[in-house]
Design an enzyme around this catalytic site. Structure first.
Site, short mmCIF file in Angstrom:
data_model
loop_
_atom_site.label_atom_id
_atom_site.label_comp_id
_atom_site.label_asym_id
_atom_site.label_seq_id
_atom_site.Cartn_x
_atom_site.Cartn_y
_atom_site.Cartn_z
N LYS A 93 12.37 -25.41 31.60
CA LYS A 93 12.81 -26.67 30.98
C LYS A 93 12.88 -26.46 29.47
CE LYS A 93 11.61 -31.62 30.91
NZ LYS A 93 10.62 -32.65 31.32
N SER A 106 12.77 -36.74 33.65
CA SER A 106 13.53 -36.02 32.66
C SER A 106 13.82 -34.57 33.04
CB SER A 106 12.78 -36.02 31.34
OG SER A 106 11.58 -35.27 31.42
N SER A 130 8.41 -37.39 35.37
CA SER A 130 9.52 -36.50 35.03
C SER A 130 9.61 -35.21 35.84
CB SER A 130 9.47 -36.14 33.55
OG SER A 130 9.97 -37.18 32.77
#
Lengths: 95, 490
Positions: B78, B159, B183
């Protein structure tokens, strides 16, 4: 809670974010909506409840007060948009 | 040769150790998949050459008998984890060009275990969002599509949307995510994969771009429960550089997958069954309860009475912490700088240009609730109610071993279906936020498809530092669900 334009202008100033004058009304509406949403909390009785700052009941750890790192000026400045002679630069602040 | 992108991490480690294929071959197959699926916009930065070098080194280590726990496994990271020498953007314009001079602890741990990184994955800007649509680089696309309208692009959730999309589309074998209010879990559910937010403190936050420091926690996302257990084992561990990192031993998480949950008590919280809960989500939940019963566990109705206050608490605490954390983006030390007539003017112009709409909104809310005269009414009040929410869980875990709930109130929604009303968007995290506020581990796994062909996930919540029970129960549910569906084109 309903925020007026002036309050939103003041928040933007505190947050150091430029908000164009013609966006203040819209933003006031949005922020007021959020505040109304979070105000449900007022119905909860929290007398005698301590605020929860952290989920970890650890307390902050201590370590020996010794230098563990340093002499990295180049790495520290490597991402600065406008570094000069080993320093960060900013617009002039002293007249 | 078998299709290398269809293997699990456990399967690939087995194949590598038997010499059935090399890390170079495994990495090359995933680089090809990444190139073929660029339309999903899952990556912000691809690093194929670096990955090839790492794979070559991995093969050499294996030859020398020095292979690590994840040696040769291609992963995605990420783009919230600082990676030395590789752009780290947090999907924000304000971090333009930011190239960290150091490596986050979690990614350093993965490297030390021999993992190969294919690059940096898309996310909501500063991890603020549930759709991936707040990314400066555009939204990542969910590889799954509705049977009723296959042309409509769906969000992967957020997210960690790029992470979930890349794992589901077989571009990477696993990925790192971070979870502040859901997330990892919500995008895992939307994309039909497994993800776990570990206990707060299990993984170091050092080198992870901060959103809300009392809530942020890194964790793994992969296609099986066992793969998540393997990844977490490599990511976790005490780190003196993060003062909230817990000095606890890292167990062998994969060893917890015994398949035996007889006698376990599973809490079913009544507050997670609100009026109007999506019927298919509700059915999936009932099915999950039945699987656990069939395996010898006992469902127990429980109450978490302060659940409905979790969202308001979160939307005070998280923006407050964000407004402090994001004060560092000032145009002086890194990233974007927009010139101004004075120092303040430069700050304001830089931050107005650099932050997207959702981030600006949250910084302003956070600034307001922390400001003089409002601190007690909002921030201190929220911290008190946060304690009541955490205590609800503590009480429940006196009688149950694990809690089962839906992960999200719906399946993935369309990229154009989103609303401008922030509060409506936030409801996506209604089932995941309470766990975050309490700092507890939460795992989402896929349990089936809805009538429109989209995956649905269930969430297991555990006691602090008892990820092992989550993996054990999730393993049983995974076997019962036998979720083998894959998105179109995979």
């Amino acid at each position: 809670m309903s925020l007026d334009k002036g309050t939103v202008r003041a928040i933007a100033e505190l947050a150091r974010i430029d908000v164009p004058e013609d966006e203040l009304d819209h933003l006031a509406g949005e922020l007021s909506g959020i505040l109304t949403f979070v105000e449900h909390l007022s119905e909860v009785n929290t007398d005698g409840i301590a605020p929860m700052n952290s989920v970890a009941d650890l307390g902050l750890p201590m370590r020996a007060d010794i230098v563990t790192d340093g002499n990295q000026a180049e790495a520290v400045l490597a991402n600065a948009p406008d570094a000069m002679d080993g320093f960060f630069t900013v617009p002039k602040v002293v007249e | 040769m078998t299709n290398l992108t269809k293997l699990t991490i456990a399967g690939a480690l087995n194949g590598l150790s038997k010499g059935e294929f090399t890390a170079e071959e495994l990495t090359e197959a995933h680089i090809k998949a990444t190139e073929a699926k660029r339309a999903l916009n899952a990556f912000i930065t691809e690093t194929p050459d670096m990955a090839r070098d790492q794979a070559k080194e991995s093969d050499a280590r294996r030859q020398a008998g020095k292979a690590g726990a994840l040696d040769g496994i291609p992963l995605g990271i990420k783009d919230l984890f600082c990676t030395k020498g590789v752009l780290t953007s947090a999907a924000s314009h304000i971090l333009d060009g930011f190239t960290p001079q150091y490596e986050s602890t979690v990614t350093a741990n993965l490297k030390a275990a021999g993992a190969v990184s294919l690059g940096k994955l898309n996310l909501d800007e500063f991890a603020m969002g549930s759709s991936n649509l707040t990314s400066y680089y555009g939204g990542a696309v969910n590889p799954w599509t509705k049977t009723s309208d296959p042309s409509a692009k769906l969000v992967p959730g957020g997210s960690s949307g790029g992470s979930a999309a890349a794992v589901a589309a077989r571009m990477v074998m696993g990925a790192t995510g971070t979870d502040t209010g859901g997330s990892i879990r919500q995008p895992a559910a939307f994309c039909g994969i497994t993800g776990i937010k570990p206990t707060y403190g299990r993984c170091s936050r050092w080198g992870v771009v901060a959103f809300a420091s009392s809530l942020d926690q890194p964790g793994p996302m992969a296609r099986t429960v066992e793969d998540c257990a393997l990844l977490l084992g490599a990511m976790a561990g005490h780190d003196p550089k993060d003062s909230t990192s817990a000095p606890v031993a890292v167990p062998n998480f994969a060893a917890a997958l015994t398949g035996d949950i007889r006698g376990l008590k599973v809490g079913i919280p009544q507050e997670y069954r609100p009026d109007g809960l999506n019927a298919e989500v509700s059915q999936a939940w009932e099915q999950g309860i039945q699987w656990l019963k069939d395996a010898g566990a006992t469902p127990v109705e429980i109450s978490l009475p302060h659940t409905k206050y979790a969202l308001p608490v979160y939307y005070i605490v998280a923006p407050a912490e964000a407004s402090s954390n994001l004060a560092r983006y000032d145009g002086v030390r890194f990233g974007l700088r927009v010139p101004g007539t004075s120092l303040d003017d430069m700050y304001k112009k830089t931050r107005a240009a650099g932050f997207g709409k959702e981030v600006r909104r949250r910084i302003m809310i956070g600034t307001y609730v922390l400001s003089a005269g409002y601190y007690d009414a909002y921030y201190a009040k929220a911290q008190k109610v946060r304690r009541l929410i955490a205590e609800d869980f503590t009480k429940a875990f006196q009688t149950v071993d694990v809690i089962l709930t839906p992960t999200a109130p719906s399946a993935a929604f369309g990229m154009t279906e989103t609303t401008d009303d922030p509060v409506t968007m936030w409801l996506n995290d209604v089932f995941t936020i309470p766990t975050s506020l309490a700092g507890l581990p939460g795992l989402s796994l896929p349990v089936g498809l809805n009538s429109d062909g989209l995956p649905l996930g269930l969430q297991l919540i555990g006691r602090p530092f008892d990820e092992e029970t989550l993996f054990k129960v999730a393993g049983v549910m995974e076997t019962a669900a036998s979720f083998t569906a894959v998105p179109e084109g995979v």
